[in-house]
Structures are given as C-alpha cells and as structure tokens.
Motif scaffolding. Sequence first.
Motif, PDB file in Angstrom:
ATOM      1  N   UNK A  66       0.875  -1.172   0.000  1.00  0.00           N
ATOM      2  CA  UNK A  66       0.000   0.000   0.000  1.00  0.00           C
ATOM      3  C   UNK A  66       0.910   1.220   0.000  1.00  0.00           C
ATOM      4  N   UNK A  67       0.586   2.205  -0.838  1.00  0.00           N
ATOM      5  CA  UNK A  67       1.438   3.379  -0.987  1.00  0.00           C
ATOM      6  C   UNK A  67       0.719   4.629  -0.482  1.00  0.00           C
ATOM      7  N   UNK A  68       1.381   5.377   0.357  1.00  0.00           N
ATOM      8  CA  UNK A  68       0.892   6.680   0.795  1.00  0.00           C
ATOM      9  C   UNK A  68       1.715   7.726   0.060  1.00  0.00           C
ATOM     10  N   UNK A  69       1.059   8.754  -0.466  1.00  0.00           N
ATOM     11  CA  UNK A  69       1.798   9.726  -1.270  1.00  0.00           C
ATOM     12  C   UNK A  69       1.490  11.151  -0.841  1.00  0.00           C
ATOM     13  N   UNK A  70       2.458  11.998  -1.085  1.00  0.00           N
ATOM     14  CA  UNK A  70       2.322  13.426  -0.790  1.00  0.00           C
ATOM     15  C   UNK A  70       2.872  14.219  -1.961  1.00  0.00           C
ATOM     16  N   UNK A  71       1.998  14.947  -2.633  1.00  0.00           N
ATOM     17  CA  UNK A  71       2.422  15.785  -3.746  1.00  0.00           C
ATOM     18  C   UNK A  71       3.045  17.078  -3.226  1.00  0.00           C
ATOM     19  N   UNK A  72       3.938  17.600  -3.990  1.00  0.00           N
ATOM     20  CA  UNK A  72       4.590  18.854  -3.648  1.00  0.00           C
ATOM     21  C   UNK A  72       3.551  19.973  -3.481  1.00  0.00           C
ATOM     22  N   UNK A  73       3.855  20.916  -2.613  1.00  0.00           N
ATOM     23  CA  UNK A  73       3.010  22.098  -2.389  1.00  0.00           C
ATOM     24  C   UNK A  73       1.647  21.734  -1.804  1.00  0.00           C
ATOM     25  N   UNK A  74       1.615  20.687  -0.981  1.00  0.00           N
ATOM     26  CA  UNK A  74       0.406  20.326  -0.249  1.00  0.00           C
ATOM     27  C   UNK A  74       0.753  20.188   1.226  1.00  0.00           C
ATOM     28  N   UNK A  75      -0.267  20.205   2.064  1.00  0.00           N
ATOM     29  CA  UNK A  75      -0.049  20.011   3.498  1.00  0.00           C
ATOM     30  C   UNK A  75       0.511  18.622   3.776  1.00  0.00           C
ATOM     31  N   UNK A  76       0.097  17.645   2.980  1.00  0.00           N
ATOM     32  CA  UNK A  76       0.619  16.280   3.152  1.00  0.00           C
ATOM     33  C   UNK A  76       2.135  16.251   2.995  1.00  0.00           C
ATOM     34  N   UNK A  77       2.633  17.030   2.044  1.00  0.00           N
ATOM     35  CA  UNK A  77       4.071  17.046   1.774  1.00  0.00           C
ATOM     36  C   UNK A  77       4.844  17.482   3.024  1.00  0.00           C
ATOM     37  N   UNK A  78       4.341  18.487   3.694  1.00  0.00           N
ATOM     38  CA  UNK A  78       5.006  18.972   4.913  1.00  0.00           C
ATOM     39  C   UNK A  78       5.025  17.900   6.000  1.00  0.00           C
ATOM     40  N   UNK A  79       3.945  17.142   6.108  1.00  0.00           N
ATOM     41  CA  UNK A  79       3.881  16.071   7.115  1.00  0.00           C
ATOM     42  C   UNK A  79       4.896  14.984   6.787  1.00  0.00           C
ATOM     43  N   UNK A  80       4.940  14.569   5.536  1.00  0.00           N
ATOM     44  CA  UNK A  80       5.904  13.539   5.127  1.00  0.00           C
ATOM     45  C   UNK A  80       7.330  14.022   5.369  1.00  0.00           C
ATOM     46  N   UNK A  81       7.596  15.277   5.030  1.00  0.00           N
ATOM     47  CA  UNK A  81       8.929  15.843   5.227  1.00  0.00           C
ATOM     48  C   UNK A  81       9.334  15.786   6.695  1.00  0.00           C
TER      49      UNK A  81
END
Length: 206
Positions: A66-81
């Motif tokens: 199962x893959x979780x993804x975070x696109x650039x310039x989204x709030x998800x990206x900041x969490x992954x970072x």
Amino acid sequence: MPGMTDLSHLPNPLSHRKADHDVLPIFVERWSPRAMSGEALSDSDIHRIFEAGRWAPSTYNEQEWRFLLAKRDTAHFDVFMSCLVEANQAWCKHAGLLVVVTSHTTFSQNGKANPVHTFDAGLATQNMLLQAASMGLVGHAMAGYDGAAVREKLKVPTDVSIDVMIAFGKPGDPDAQLPEAYAKMDKTPSGRRPISDSIREGGWSF
C-alpha cells in the motif's frame, strides 16, 4: 516525447557504468541521485509510476503493498517531510512527490503471517523506480526516516509494515540544490561488484 524530462544537470550513467553481460539498458541507467528541480509532478506521471508498481509479482497475488503519497506544495508534503531525518530533508525539500511504501504483514485470505510481505513490496518499489528512470525522473529510496512518526502522523495500522520512503522528482542541478557532500556524490553514478562476487553454484562458499 511526452513525460520526458531535461537531463542536462545529471551525468549519463552509461558514461560511468558498463554491464558485464547483455541486459536491458534501463538497469544500468537507473541510479539514485538526490538533486531535484523543486517542480511538481503531473498526475499523469504519478499514475504511470504507480501503474508500474501495480504489476509487480507477489505471493498468491496478494499485492500486499500500500502506498501513501504526498504531492509537492500540499499540506501532506510537509507532514511527510517532518518524518524524514534532517540529512534527507536537506534534499527532499526539492522533490515533486514523496511516497511511503507499506505492506500488510498477514495474508488477506486466511490471516496468517506473510513472511515475504516486505520482499513483495520491494519488487513493487523496484518497478516504480525503473519506471521513473525510463521517464527521465529521479527516484531515490530512503531508510532515513522516523518510523514511529510515520505510523503516528499517517495513522498506519499496527498490522502494516512501514518499509521505505521514496522521493521522486524532475532532475535538478547538484551544485545549486545540494549540500557539497551530496553534490559530489550526484556527479558520479555508483558502480556494482561483479556477479562473480555475488553468486555461487550449489551451497554457500562465500
């Protein structure tokens, strides 16, 4: 060609590497640079990467990844970072996509332990990395992340393994976007030991 990206900032792996036996060029061309341009990836490119992962082999066709993804310039990206170690944050901040690869630790058909869930997820990951390379994109898998933070922040269930994180992106300029030590590594694709050091006929004799 659609989906192809400017590679002018990256060395040509085929100028630094040579296969000892006849294999598809993509195996030699794929490597793991860190310099990325800071541009977002299109949904089409993202879907192509995951489509490649979809077709990996798995035990009993379990497809336990199962893959979780975070696109650039989204709030998800900041969490992954925030889940990455500081050394990886230094260059992943320019990625176009961050991915967490996970796998179910039990078989869906009977609930028994699946001893090869991580292996199968690794096969899917390699498919994705090869697909990204064929598109002229950077793909770099990482072990440098806080697994506990990933589990907590992304709400990963306890019966799911967190296997690896991957940064994908368009190629960038190592001198402009990387710390000096990483920039130096990005200028020379790594080699491999000969197969004679990795294989033996019959039993263990390394």
